[in-house]
Design an enzyme around this catalytic site. Structure first.
Site, PDB file in Angstrom:
ATOM      1  N   ALA A  62      30.581  82.924  25.653  1.00 57.40           N
ATOM      2  CA  ALA A  62      30.446  83.565  24.342  1.00 57.40           C
ATOM      3  C   ALA A  62      31.093  82.647  23.310  1.00 57.40           C
ATOM      4  CB  ALA A  62      31.161  84.905  24.363  1.00 57.40           C
ATOM      5  N   GLY A 101      30.209  83.957  29.531  1.00 56.65           N
ATOM      6  CA  GLY A 101      28.922  84.563  29.190  1.00 56.65           C
ATOM      7  C   GLY A 101      27.745  83.718  29.649  1.00 56.65           C
ATOM      8  N   GLU A 104      27.170  84.668  33.075  1.00 57.51           N
ATOM      9  CA  GLU A 104      26.635  86.047  33.068  1.00 57.51           C
ATOM     10  C   GLU A 104      25.141  86.040  32.712  1.00 57.51           C
ATOM     11  OE1 GLU A 104      30.248  88.942  31.896  1.00 57.51           O
ATOM     12  OE2 GLU A 104      29.957  87.249  30.510  1.00 57.51           O
ATOM     13  N   GLU A 124      37.238  83.844  31.636  1.00 61.95           N
ATOM     14  CA  GLU A 124      37.696  84.785  30.604  1.00 61.95           C
ATOM     15  C   GLU A 124      39.174  85.160  30.763  1.00 61.95           C
ATOM     16  OE1 GLU A 124      33.232  85.498  30.819  1.00 61.95           O
ATOM     17  OE2 GLU A 124      34.849  84.905  32.167  1.00 61.95           O
TER      18      GLU A 124
HETATM   19  N1  T1G Z   1      33.275  79.180  21.867  1.00 59.08           N
HETATM   20  C1  T1G Z   1      33.478  78.467  20.728  1.00 59.08           C
HETATM   21  N2  T1G Z   1      33.817  77.143  20.682  1.00 59.08           N
HETATM   22  C2  T1G Z   1      33.929  76.532  21.861  1.00 59.08           C
HETATM   23  C3  T1G Z   1      33.734  77.198  23.100  1.00 59.08           C
HETATM   24  C4  T1G Z   1      33.381  78.584  23.069  1.00 59.08           C
HETATM   25  N3  T1G Z   1      33.160  79.278  24.181  1.00 59.08           N
HETATM   26  N4  T1G Z   1      33.933  76.304  24.085  1.00 59.08           N
HETATM   27  C5  T1G Z   1      34.234  75.132  23.501  1.00 59.08           C
HETATM   28  N5  T1G Z   1      34.240  75.257  22.172  1.00 59.08           N
HETATM   29  C6  T1G Z   1      34.489  74.193  21.182  1.00 59.08           C
HETATM   30  C7  T1G Z   1      35.918  73.656  21.265  1.00 59.08           C
HETATM   31  O1  T1G Z   1      36.796  74.396  20.485  1.00 59.08           O
HETATM   32  C8  T1G Z   1      35.727  72.235  20.721  1.00 59.08           C
HETATM   33  O2  T1G Z   1      35.690  72.317  19.313  1.00 59.08           O
HETATM   34  C9  T1G Z   1      34.349  71.850  21.217  1.00 59.08           C
HETATM   35  O3  T1G Z   1      33.682  73.083  21.510  1.00 59.08           O
HETATM   36  C10 T1G Z   1      34.382  71.006  22.458  1.00 59.08           C
HETATM   37  O4  T1G Z   1      35.176  71.664  23.422  1.00 59.08           O
HETATM   38  C11 T1G Z   1      31.335  87.911  27.163  1.00 59.08           C
HETATM   39  C12 T1G Z   1      34.004  87.079  26.786  1.00 59.08           C
HETATM   40  C13 T1G Z   1      33.116  73.916  28.006  1.00 59.08           C
HETATM   41  C14 T1G Z   1      34.703  72.978  29.648  1.00 59.08           C
HETATM   42  O5  T1G Z   1      36.320  80.029  28.212  1.00 59.08           O
HETATM   43  O6  T1G Z   1      36.419  75.452  28.766  1.00 59.08           O
HETATM   44  O7  T1G Z   1      32.214  84.161  27.563  1.00 59.08           O
HETATM   45  O8  T1G Z   1      37.710  71.016  18.749  1.00 59.08           O
HETATM   46  O9  T1G Z   1      36.974  69.908  23.442  1.00 59.08           O
HETATM   47  O10 T1G Z   1      36.808  69.094  27.031  1.00 59.08           O
HETATM   48  O11 T1G Z   1      32.174  87.428  29.246  1.00 59.08           O
HETATM   49  O12 T1G Z   1      35.303  73.656  26.079  1.00 59.08           O
HETATM   50  O13 T1G Z   1      35.471  69.921  18.732  1.00 59.08           O
HETATM   51  O14 T1G Z   1      36.072  71.668  17.018  1.00 59.08           O
HETATM   52  O15 T1G Z   1      36.972  71.805  25.142  1.00 59.08           O
HETATM   53  O16 T1G Z   1      34.307  68.770  27.152  1.00 59.08           O
HETATM   54  C15 T1G Z   1      34.317  81.857  28.172  1.00 59.08           C
HETATM   55  C16 T1G Z   1      35.593  77.496  27.035  1.00 59.08           C
HETATM   56  C17 T1G Z   1      34.283  82.363  26.776  1.00 59.08           C
HETATM   57  C18 T1G Z   1      34.905  78.134  28.175  1.00 59.08           C
HETATM   58  C19 T1G Z   1      34.090  71.689  27.585  1.00 59.08           C
HETATM   59  N6  T1G Z   1      34.149  80.423  28.160  1.00 59.08           N
HETATM   60  N7  T1G Z   1      35.307  76.094  26.887  1.00 59.08           N
HETATM   61  O17 T1G Z   1      35.305  71.012  27.608  1.00 59.08           O
HETATM   62  O18 T1G Z   1      35.256  69.978  25.254  1.00 59.08           O
HETATM   63  S1  T1G Z   1      34.615  84.095  26.749  1.00 59.08           S
HETATM   64  C20 T1G Z   1      35.187  79.616  28.179  1.00 59.08           C
HETATM   65  C21 T1G Z   1      35.783  75.179  27.757  1.00 59.08           C
HETATM   66  C22 T1G Z   1      33.165  84.800  27.325  1.00 59.08           C
HETATM   67  C23 T1G Z   1      31.906  86.829  28.017  1.00 59.08           C
HETATM   68  C24 T1G Z   1      33.195  86.269  27.553  1.00 59.08           C
HETATM   69  C25 T1G Z   1      35.534  73.750  27.428  1.00 59.08           C
HETATM   70  C26 T1G Z   1      34.329  73.134  28.170  1.00 59.08           C
HETATM   71  P1  T1G Z   1      36.266  71.188  18.419  1.00 59.08           P
HETATM   72  P2  T1G Z   1      36.218  70.843  24.325  1.00 59.08           P
HETATM   73  P3  T1G Z   1      35.437  69.607  26.786  1.00 59.08           P
END
Ligand code: T1G
Ligand code: NAD
Length: 685
Positions: A62, A101, A104, A124
């Site tokens: 998400a 998500g 999911e 999450e």
């Molecule tokens: N939402 C918004 N921005 C995100 C994002 C996300 N999910 N994931 C990454 N970014 C932005 C991050 O801030 C950065 O921005 C840029 O993308 C590159 O990320 C309903 C509730 C995918 C392994 O927890 O673990 O789904 O600094 O530097 O090292 O159940 O990003 O460039 O401006 O980290 O290559 C669950 C989160 C969400 C995964 C890539 N998902 N992301 O790593 O790049 S909750 C996560 C990561 C959810 C549902 C629920 C990592 C990555 P900027 P980065 P990276």
């Protein structure tokens, strides 16, 4: 250009997301997915659907930036339901990281195909949440309860090959033909009478339905590391519902738990840390086109506690290392420790012996400084004495090739003074690793007055290469972390003389969520660090403990007494030593509550953090939070010291400091930044 497009490949509709950087499932992506499914459902010529993403990854979850804002439809659960209820088979084509998500969505699809390097997970819980789009109900139905519990409660991803093993993906595709193989797979299943629908499956949860003790066993095995966190408990409760309740009721419970967590302080704190960690990597004022210095060989000076661990970071990243010592015995000891640490990791199955030999093969150990001449970066980790450091920098300046970076691992000393000993102060920087250096993820990058943008940008990039979280600090005693630790340590000592016991002080911090308190930490590190019997004058409690042979865990006695399993218990001898000291100090003794101890320890730290900010020694408050989370065990569910201060209110901190003014003493100065922001009702972050 819409973030979602569709392409027809004969009777297969491919829905493509292109929403850089990580295809986060923001509103436009969700709406586009729903429209794509509707398009497929409404066209009889379409027999099957593929969902895939452009760019570096499948949906990474998400859009976290949308949390806390008014929701805009369609919601992710609605999109996943629409995919699952599509009468035509839907195949998810996965590369990069299918997370949260994103996984999911894939679980809503009827089939999943992934390339070999893909990772799949539900992280999450690391944001203080639980999967909120059906993941807690669909994953156990697809993989079984044990693997689902591990994935959801740990938040750690699994590899594509492991996903295949546990039934999470159906096929592995080759990296250069994922799209084609997914379309072929879709066409292949299009003719099938029925398709697997995750939410309707019960075959993989039957076993747990007959053996509900699987949950109690899981809780018993994991309770210690989950202490203080709300989200893991909710995750377990939701997965249990997947076994005990019909799907619709389980989904309803998941939603309730999700909404409760997403509006809670813990998730706000952990989402703050998610973005703070990414913010920390950005250096204000450095032009994007700043050239990098190529690093192909690293030199380490000093193979003691830190030198060896530092070397391992580069060896593990495939970079050759030249390790220099002043004497053979120390060198042999250092090299042996590196090999022992690697072999222990291999024994635990976290690397192969072949990888051990590969890393050791990149190590050159020598007593000859000249062997450092061709290094691109040299990091000194010799004794913490300025004269030795200065002599080392003069010597390195004279022999290491021009353009190379000269760095110090000093914990407290002034980088600019070391730089002044060289003809290249612009190439000098502090790289402050934390012990054990091959494990601790934090790296304080100390920016000297003359450190060049290229050097800074290069070491920040290198930190990511060796798996460290780098935070920029200015030059000041103890930089960010140790500088804030000092007032906490001195208050802890003072509290002993005022009547609190070491175990009460430690308990106040472990109850707050720290893994250990200051006295447990001191016993672990060793009370005799920097202590010598000859120089000991019984002038501090620590000295008297050392004189009595109580030097910490390693001697079985320190502040605490330790049993053969190194479990600590309060020590009557220590209490007597402290009481004697207190009596001689003439201070009034009294009882302290946990809250009061926490205020005395944590508020002065926050005040010091505010001073670090007002002096520009840290770029932003969130950097300080990242330092304390990754270097000092600050509990993640409170977001770090500066975020926590914002949560309780800066006025509360200011009033607390005023309440303890006598105890803090005349020399204690309240930060004007803290004062100003508190009175203005503002916050640090
Ligand atoms: N939402 C918004 N921005 C995100 C994002 C996300 N999910 N994931 C990454 N970014 C932005 C991050 O801030 C950065 O921005 C840029 O993308 C590159 O990320 C309903 C509730 C995918 C392994 O927890 O673990 O789904 O600094 O530097 O090292 O159940 O990003 O460039 O401006 O980290 O290559 C669950 C989160 C969400 C995964 C890539 N998902 N992301 O790593 O790049 S909750 C996560 C990561 C959810 C549902 C629920 C990592 C990555 P900027 P980065 P990276
Ligand atoms: P240590 O005493 O374990 O190791 C220092 C090593 O440097 C010794 O093996 C010594 O033989 C070698 N040495 C000394 N002078 C030398 C010279 N001129 N040339 C080559 N080798 C020389 O110390 P340590 O704990 O590894 O600390 C090293 C540095 O790292 C210090 O600046 C310290 O403040 C810093 N540091 C220590 C920790 C920690 O927890 N120990 C954490 C962060 C930073």
């Amino acid at each position: 250009m819409s973030v979602i497009t569709t392409q027809r490949h004969g009777d297969v509709l491919v829905i493509i997301s292109d929403n850089p950087p990580v295809n986060a499932l923001g509103q436009a992506v969700r709406a586009g997915l729903a429209a794509g499914i509707a398009e497929a459902a409404g066209d009889d010529a379409i027999k099957a659907v593929v969902i895939r993403c452009e760019g570096r990854t499948f949906f990474a979850g998400a859009d976290i930036t949308e949390f806390g804002k008014p929701p805009v439809g369609p919601s992710l659960p609605e999109v996943v339901d629409a995919i699952e209820q599509c009468r035509k088979p839907v195949v998810a084509a996965i590369h990069g990281t299918a997370l949260g998500g994103g996984l999911e969505v894939a679980l809503g699809c009827h089939y999943r195909i992934a390339i070999g390097s893909a990772k799949l997970g539900l992280p999450e819980v690391k944001l203080g949440l639980l999967p909120g789009a059906g993941g807690t109900q669909r994953l156990p139905r697809v993989t079984g309860v044990a693997d689902a519990l591990n994935m959801i409660v740990s938040g750690n991803p699994v590899t594509a090959s492991r996903a295949l093993e546990i039934g999470l993906v159906d096929r592995i595709a080759s990296a250069d033909s994922l799209a084609e193989e997914a379309i072929a797979f879709a066409r292949e299943v299009a003719g099938a009478a029925g398709h697997p629908v995750s939410s309707l499956r019960t075959d993989r949860i039957a076993e747990a339905a007959n053996h509900p003790q699987v949950f109690d066993k899981f809780v018993a095995e994991n309770s210690r590391k989950l202490q203080g966190f709300d989200a893991p408990k909710a995750c377990i409760e939701a997965v249990r519902a997947a076994v005990e309740l019909p799907f619709e009721q389980g989904i309803k419970l998941e939603r309730e738990l999700f909404l409760k967590l997403v509006s809670g302080t813990q998730s706000r704190a952990m989402r703050h840390l998610f973005f703070a960690e990414r913010q920390a990597a950005k250096i204000d004022g450095i032009p994007a086109d700043t050239p990098l210095i190529p690093i192909t060989r690293v030199g380490i000076l000093g193979a003691g506690t830190m030198g060896g661990g530092i070397a391992m970071n580069f060896l593990s990243a495939g970079l050759p290392v030249t390790l220099v010592e002043r004497e053979q015995a120390a060198l042999d000891r250092g090299v042996a420790t590196i090999r022992k640490n690697y072999e222990r990791t291999a024994a635990r199955g976290r690397m192969t012996m072949e990888q051990v030999e590969q890393a050791m093969g990149l190590l050159t150990s020598t007593l000859d400084y000249e062997d450092l001449a061709d290094c691109d970066l040299v990091i000194e980790a010799v004794f913490e004495l300025m004269e030795i450091k200065k002599e080392v920098f003069r010597r390195l300046d004279g022999l290491v090739k021009p353009g190379a970076i000269l760095a110090s691992n000093t914990s407290y000393l002034n980088i600019d003074e070391m730089a002044a000993e060289t003809t290249r102060p612009e190439a000098v920087v502090g790289l402050h690793f934390f012990s054990p250096a091959n494990i601790m993820r934090l790296l304080e990058v100390v920016r000297g007055a003359k450190t060049s943008p290229s050097v800074l940008k290069t070491v920040m990039g290198l930190a990511k290469t060796i798996g460290k979280i780098a935070v920029v600090s200015g030059v000041c005693p103890g930089f960010i972390g140790n500088r804030m630790l000092s007032p906490r340590q001195s208050e802890a000592q003072k509290l002993l003389l005022e009547g609190a016991t070491p175990w009460e002080v430690d308990a106040a911090l472990t109850e707050f969520g720290f893994p250990m308190g200051p006295f447990q930490m001191a016993d672990l590190a060793g009370l005799d660090l920097g202590w010598t019997a000859e120089g000991s004058t019984s002038s501090t409690i620590r000295e008297v403990l050392c004189e009595r042979g109580r030097r910490g865990q390693k001697t079985g006695q320190g502040f605490y007494d330790y049993d053969e399993n190194r479990r600590g218990s309060p020590s009557p001898e220590t209490e007597a030593i402290i009481a004697d000291f207190a009596a001689r100090s003439g201070r009034a003794q009294r009882k302290f509550s946990g809250d009061e101890i926490r205020e005395r320890l944590l508020y002065p730290m926050i005040n010091e953090g505010a001073k670090i900010l007002e002096e520009g020694m840290a770029q932003r408050a969130s950097d300080i939070d990242i330092v304390w989370l990754n270097g000092y065990g600050w509990p993640a569910f409170t977001g770090g010291p500066m975020f926590w201060a914002d949560t309780i209110g800066l006025k509360t901190v200011l009033d607390g400091l005023a309440r303890h003014a006598d105890a803090l003493g005349q020399d204690f100065i309240v930060s004007s930044l803290l004062k100003g922001k508190a009175e203005a009702g503002e916050s640090f972050n």
